[in-house]
Design a protein around this motif. Structure first.
Motif, PDB file in Angstrom:
ATOM      1  N   HIS A   1       0.629   0.416  -9.636  1.00  0.00           N
ATOM      2  CA  HIS A   1       1.167   1.900  -9.783  1.00  0.00           C
ATOM      3  C   HIS A   1       2.138   2.058  -9.667  1.00  0.00           C
TER       4      HIS A   1
ATOM      5  N   ASN B   1       0.730  -1.311  -0.156  1.00  0.00           N
ATOM      6  CA  ASN B   1       0.313   0.148  -0.105  1.00  0.00           C
ATOM      7  C   ASN B   1       1.098   1.105  -0.253  1.00  0.00           C
TER       8      ASN B   1
ATOM      9  N   ASP C   1      -8.128   0.604  -8.725  1.00  0.00           N
ATOM     10  CA  ASP C   1      -7.788   1.291 -10.676  1.00  0.00           C
ATOM     11  C   ASP C   1      -6.975   0.205 -11.516  1.00  0.00           C
TER      12      ASP C   1
ATOM     13  N   THR D   1      -3.203  -1.074  -6.336  1.00  0.00           N
ATOM     14  CA  THR D   1      -4.179  -0.652  -6.331  1.00  0.00           C
ATOM     15  C   THR D   1      -5.723  -1.036  -7.524  1.00  0.00           C
TER      16      THR D   1
ATOM     17  N   GLN E   1       3.431   5.498  -9.273  1.00  0.00           N
ATOM     18  CA  GLN E   1       3.449   6.612  -7.721  1.00  0.00           C
ATOM     19  C   GLN E   1       4.241   7.120  -7.525  1.00  0.00           C
TER      20      GLN E   1
END
Length: 367
Positions: A179, A140, A172, A170, A181
């Motif tokens: 992802h 996370n 999404d 994620t 990030q």
């Protein structure tokens, strides 16, 4: 600010100039597969060989690694090729077994780094050991949890410490398995600039065709190295087949990397400083505009309170998001970028209106 006690990563006899490259299969499957892959990687100059021995899997019944029987295979890799060897550890038992078989470096996986109890167990088992230990980001996107894991390992006396950026889970749907990030490892570097950051494009991308672009972006951000999964026959890999490269394809990726200067001289800096000044001016203008927008949100909040209207107006919100996204795209901006901006603005506007309405309510209750 974290106060880690760090010293440079050392593999005796190896010049660890940027980028540090760590490569090998997702899992050590058989002795033949492990040695064959290692020989090919050694021939192209890779100095640090990685292979999963214990594999934490999401569902029971999946291949969870061969276990300790694979460690002698890695020892043979070291003896035959001269490469240094590394494995992922998640328990004290893993640490003891790895040390017993002469493993040169270890890393703590994403699932483990998310659990402070598990990290502390690994840290306690590492006391008295002097080898490089890398810590992957938690699954996370929690920077404090990542730093906490690094601090626990460092607290056990491990000073050859590095972070591995492997992306974040994620809900999404994106093109990435995890992802990237990038803002999170960038913030980690800002807080602990002396801490090496190694990017794991295999787990970020999840598909081999994304590895080259992710690796280049990591280099453009001045990160220190790459840990990439490579298998002599990826199509038949027992785990994560789609994200592994052949040694030949890995060489193509590494040969194509563009390494940019981490700093600039005086001559080009003048031009860069001018561009940065323009950025500063535009940022100040943006802040002024946002300030004015929030003043209007306050006025809207007062109006809604006086007329007993709910804060959230879903239809209006949907209209704004579509209109602003269309306008952004027409100006050459990315739609997802625009959505994130206006979601944040809307969230702040809601918070502002809510504060106005609650203040009015408390004022009445106090009379």
């Amino acid at each position: 600010m974290s106060q880690l006690k760090l010293e440079p990563i050392k593999f005796p006899g190896v010049d660890l100039k940027r980028p540090m490259i760590i490569a090998g299969p997702c899992s050590a499957e058989t002795e033949e597969q492990t040695l064959s892959t290692a020989r090919l990687l050694a021939a192209m100059g890779v100095k640090v060989f990685r292979a999963g021995i214990w594999k934490p899997r999401t569902r029971p019944g999946a291949f969870e690694g061969v276990g300790s029987i694979g460690l002698p295979w890695l020892k043979k890799v070291k003896e035959e090729t001269g490469m240094f060897i590394g494995v992922e550890v998640a328990t004290a038992h893993h640490v003891y077994e790895a040390i017993k078989h002469g493993v040169d470096m270890m890393w703590v996986g994403a699932r483990t780094s998310a659990n402070p109890f598990a990290v502390q167990e690994v840290a306690d088992a590492l006391k008295g050991v002097n080898i490089p230990v890398f810590v992957k980001n938690p699954v996370n996107p929690d920077l404090e949890l990542w730093i906490g894991a690094l601090e626990r390992i460092n607290g056990a006396g491990i000073t050859q410490l590095a972070a591995i950026h492997r992306g974040f889970s994620t809900y999404d749907k994106t093109e990435f398995r995890n992802h990237p990030q990038w803002q999170i490892p960038i913030e980690l570097h800002r807080r602990i600039p002396e801490l090496p950051i190694i990017t794991d494009p295999s787990h970020i991308g999840g598909k081999r065709e994304l590895i080259a672009d992710i690796s280049q972006e990591a280099m453009d951000l001045n990160f220190d190295g790459l840990i990439i999964e490579s298998h002599y026959n990826p199509e038949k890999a027992w785990s994560d087949a789609s994200q592994q490269l052949t040694p030949e394809d890995l060489k193509k990726v590494l040969d194509a990397l563009v390494l940019r200067r981490p700093s600039i001289g005086d001559t080009p800096r003048n031009a860069l400083d001018e561009l940065r000044k323009k950025i500063d001016q535009l940022d100040n203008s943006l802040l002024d505009v946002l300030k004015e927008r929030m003043k209007i949100s306050e006025a809207i909040g007062k109006y809604k309170h006086e007329n007993n209207i709910t804060i959230l107006q879903s239809r209006r919100y949907d209209e704004i998001m579509k209109d602003r996204t269309d306008r952004a795209v027409s100006r050459g901006l990315d739609a997802d970028f625009a959505i994130k901006i206006f979601e944040s603005i809307h969230e702040e506007s809601i918070s502002c209106q809510s504060a106005i309405m609650n203040k009015e309510l408390k004022s009445k209750e106090g009379k």
